[in-house]
Design a protein around this motif. Structure first.
Motif: not given
Length: 250
Positions: A143-155
């Protein structure tokens, strides 16, 4: 003790039913396959007959804001009404750590509405707030993948094994109503982006994890402690690495 488990055939529900039966309780699976529909109320009155405890592990089939709100308010309202009519003495609902801290998420808004209904219902209750399950980690990455990269917050992130969730739910259900909540979490705390780097590497998944402070979680804006419990939470015993080894073996 007769305990009705709404969603008793699901990931957590099936484990809860097994644990309750192992301890001699009459655990009844209540879902569409057994003729119980919490959205329409069908089968609820019959299921409540002779029931001491109801465990609600149901989940919305849609995360679209209006649909998820309708699901939790309608389903929970019907369930509580049937319990009140039958004199059920304990309603337990599984919820999420951070529901009250998350903003901008239709799903979390719906869980908050569900809890408000429970708290005002007059039915004695317990709320179990859990962190995210290990079993859902791959879905979060997808669900966090955008254009093949996983975007996640450093929380901060402290996921938990479904087995530990089921143990906490079963134990709480057979005790007296808390008239409040407990929080449960896994034994290890991480930064979310770093956890997923390790997890993807363990899965041999080549996707890059991008540290993105603005990344959202199920549509919600995150602060550093949105997803982790306060002090005093009950911690599970199964670490992610040990769980993953067992999952691969199965």
């Amino acid at each position: 003790m007769k305990i009705v488990v709404i969603g008793g055939a699901g990931l957590i529900g099936s484990k809860v039913v097994t644990k309750l039966r192992e301890h001699g309780h009459e655990a009844v699976v209540a879902d569409l396959t057994t003729g119980v529909d919490t959205l329409t109320g069908a089968g609820l009155a019959e299921a409540m007959t002779g029931t001491q405890v109801v465990i609600d592990l149901s989940n919305s089939p849609s995360f679209e804001p209006d649909a998820v709100m309708k699901f939790f308010t309608t389903s929970t309202g019907n369930l509580l009404a049937a319990e009140s009519e039958a004199g059920v003495g304990h309603h337990l609902a599984l919820s999420i750590v951070g529901t009250e801290r998350m903003t901008g998420s239709g799903y979390f808004d719906a869980k908050n509405a569900q809890e408000e209904l429970i708290e005002k219902s007059g039915v004695p209750f317990s709320l179990v707030h859990s962190t995210q399950f290990y079993e859902f980690v791959p879905g979060i990455a997808d669900g966090a993948t955008v254009d093949g990269k996983v975007h996640l917050a450093p929380v901060l992130f402290q996921p938990i094994a479904g087995e530990d969730v089921a143990e906490a739910v079963a134990r709480t259900a057979v005790g007296g109503p808390l008239m409040g909540r407990i929080e449960i979490a896994g034994p290890e705390q991480y930064r979310m982006d770093e956890f997923f780097r390790q997890a993807l590497a363990a899965w041999a998944d080549s996707r890059e994890v991008v540290t993105d402070p603005g990344a959202r979680y199920f549509g919600g804006a995150l602060t550093d402690r949105s997803l982790v419990p306060d002090e005093g939470a009950r911690l599970g015993t199964i670490g992610y690495h040990d769980w993953l080894v067992g999952a691969v073996a199965r």
